[in-house]
Design a protein around this motif. Sequence first.
Motif, short mmCIF file in Angstrom:
data_model
loop_
_atom_site.label_atom_id
_atom_site.label_comp_id
_atom_site.label_asym_id
_atom_site.label_seq_id
_atom_site.Cartn_x
_atom_site.Cartn_y
_atom_site.Cartn_z
N ASN A 60 49.64 -58.94 -16.06
CA ASN A 60 49.91 -58.78 -17.49
C ASN A 60 51.04 -59.68 -17.96
O ASN A 60 51.10 -60.07 -19.13
CB ASN A 60 50.25 -57.32 -17.82
N GLU A 61 51.98 -59.99 -17.05
CA GLU A 61 53.12 -60.83 -17.42
C GLU A 61 52.73 -62.30 -17.56
O GLU A 61 53.51 -63.10 -18.05
CB GLU A 61 54.24 -60.70 -16.39
N LEU A 62 51.53 -62.65 -17.13
CA LEU A 62 51.10 -64.04 -17.14
C LEU A 62 50.30 -64.41 -18.38
O LEU A 62 49.77 -65.51 -18.49
CB LEU A 62 50.25 -64.34 -15.89
N LEU B 5 56.59 -67.35 -16.42
CA LEU B 5 57.28 -67.38 -15.12
C LEU B 5 58.47 -66.43 -15.12
O LEU B 5 58.69 -65.70 -14.14
CB LEU B 5 57.75 -68.80 -14.82
N GLU B 6 59.26 -66.43 -16.19
CA GLU B 6 60.42 -65.54 -16.26
C GLU B 6 59.98 -64.09 -16.25
O GLU B 6 60.57 -63.26 -15.54
CB GLU B 6 61.23 -65.85 -17.52
N VAL C 89 63.54 -76.11 -12.13
CA VAL C 89 64.46 -75.12 -12.67
C VAL C 89 64.39 -73.88 -11.79
O VAL C 89 63.29 -73.43 -11.44
CB VAL C 89 64.08 -74.76 -14.12
N LEU C 90 65.53 -73.35 -11.42
CA LEU C 90 65.57 -72.12 -10.64
C LEU C 90 65.86 -70.94 -11.56
O LEU C 90 66.84 -70.96 -12.31
CB LEU C 90 66.64 -72.21 -9.54
N ILE C 91 65.02 -69.93 -11.49
CA ILE C 91 65.21 -68.71 -12.27
C ILE C 91 65.48 -67.56 -11.29
O ILE C 91 64.72 -67.36 -10.34
CB ILE C 91 63.96 -68.38 -13.12
N VAL C 92 66.56 -66.85 -11.50
CA VAL C 92 66.90 -65.68 -10.67
C VAL C 92 66.97 -64.46 -11.57
O VAL C 92 67.66 -64.47 -12.59
CB VAL C 92 68.26 -65.87 -9.95
N ARG C 93 66.26 -63.42 -11.23
CA ARG C 93 66.22 -62.21 -12.03
C ARG C 93 66.42 -60.97 -11.14
O ARG C 93 66.02 -60.95 -9.99
CB ARG C 93 64.87 -62.09 -12.77
N GLY C 94 67.01 -59.93 -11.72
CA GLY C 94 67.07 -58.63 -11.05
C GLY C 94 68.15 -58.45 -10.00
O GLY C 94 67.95 -57.70 -9.04
N ARG C 95 69.29 -59.11 -10.15
CA ARG C 95 70.36 -58.90 -9.17
C ARG C 95 70.75 -57.43 -9.09
O ARG C 95 71.13 -56.93 -8.01
CB ARG C 95 71.59 -59.73 -9.56
N ALA C 96 70.68 -56.72 -10.21
CA ALA C 96 71.11 -55.31 -10.24
C ALA C 96 70.26 -54.46 -9.30
O ALA C 96 70.71 -53.39 -8.84
CB ALA C 96 71.02 -54.76 -11.66
N ASN C 97 69.04 -54.89 -8.97
CA ASN C 97 68.19 -54.13 -8.07
C ASN C 97 68.77 -54.05 -6.66
O ASN C 97 68.35 -53.21 -5.85
CB ASN C 97 66.79 -54.74 -8.00
N LEU C 98 69.70 -54.94 -6.36
CA LEU C 98 70.32 -54.95 -5.03
C LEU C 98 71.38 -53.86 -4.88
O LEU C 98 71.86 -53.61 -3.78
CB LEU C 98 70.93 -56.32 -4.75
N GLY D 49 64.49 -61.34 -7.86
CA GLY D 49 63.35 -62.23 -7.91
C GLY D 49 63.79 -63.66 -8.14
O GLY D 49 64.73 -63.93 -8.88
N ILE D 50 63.10 -64.61 -7.51
CA ILE D 50 63.43 -66.02 -7.67
C ILE D 50 62.15 -66.81 -7.90
O ILE D 50 61.10 -66.49 -7.33
CB ILE D 50 64.16 -66.60 -6.43
N VAL D 51 62.23 -67.84 -8.72
CA VAL D 51 61.09 -68.72 -8.93
C VAL D 51 61.60 -70.10 -9.31
O VAL D 51 62.62 -70.24 -9.98
CB VAL D 51 60.15 -68.18 -10.04
#
Length: 343
Positions: A98-100, A109-110, A233-242, A124-126
């Motif tokens: 659904n996000e795509l 992608l984000e 481009v590097l996208i990093v998301r969700g650090r708080a999940n750690l 998450g990283i992409v």
Amino acid sequence: MSERLDDLTGRMRSIFAEVVTAYLEQGAPVGSKALTERVPLSPASIRGVMAELEARGLLTAPHTSAGRMPTETGLRLFVDGMMQMQRPHARTRAAIENELNSDDVAQALEATTTRLSGLSACAGIVTAPKREARLKQLAFMPLDQSRALAVMVGADGSVENRVVPLPQGTSPIALNEIANYVSGRLSGLTLSEAEARLRRDISDRKEQLDDQAADLVAAGLADWGKDQQAREVLIVRGRANLLDDKSAENLEQVKQLFEELENRQEIMRLLEGVRDGEGVRIFIGSENRMFALSGSSVIAAPYRDADDKVVGVIGVIGPTRLNYARVVPMVDFTAEALTRRMV
């Protein structure tokens, strides 16, 4: 010498698998008493087998009476030879797909990386190909008779400076004229579009510009465009999940991981190695130098475009105690879904 499954007895393999499974589920060392609920053996017999597994470097005891947990070597043996993959649930697959739906690839992608981060409880990283910038303004600052500083301003506010060689006899007036032409006539175009129009205008003699200066700028626009398209481009998301319930016990490791996630150049270098392989790659703890201090794992897979060319990598970063059986297939499915989106 690394341990192999064939070197373990059936009893050792059974207890080893139960220890690793329980540790990944609970995030804490596993004692012999707790294993009696999983294995039909006495605590004393279980302790004996666990001691043997520890001697072989597959288990470790962080404290004298805290039970055992797998070493990085043990985790690698389990992941490669014993883990039973769990196909992502239909709801999980639907949530990722659904996000795509966005027409904008960058937004898709984000959103997908954010969703993968939430579903896996990891960061998450992409990596994504950089979209070619649109030109706003070009200026030149002569440095000497053979060099000038070219300043290119993008429509997004980005600024790029390059020292360019000047053909012999190129005057400051000619550079100023070509800069005014670019800023006035080519503003709003991508670099490749600007280069094509500049060459066409010169060929059609629509503009009275110095040929040497025009050729210099056209070649520069072509080179800049290629360079920007090649960058990722590097996208990093969700650090708080750690930051889960178990992170309080290892605050130093969590802090170290957060610092490592800020080192984008090193992450890009790690993911570059994933591009060359097929399918999912798993790096556990010190197997990757970058995350050795935090004791973290990376699970990543490449995705491709319509020409079957690898255009990026997507994955997650989390503690070594993450649920590999669930997360590995999730990353694999996400990479496949991205590939379908790119086709």
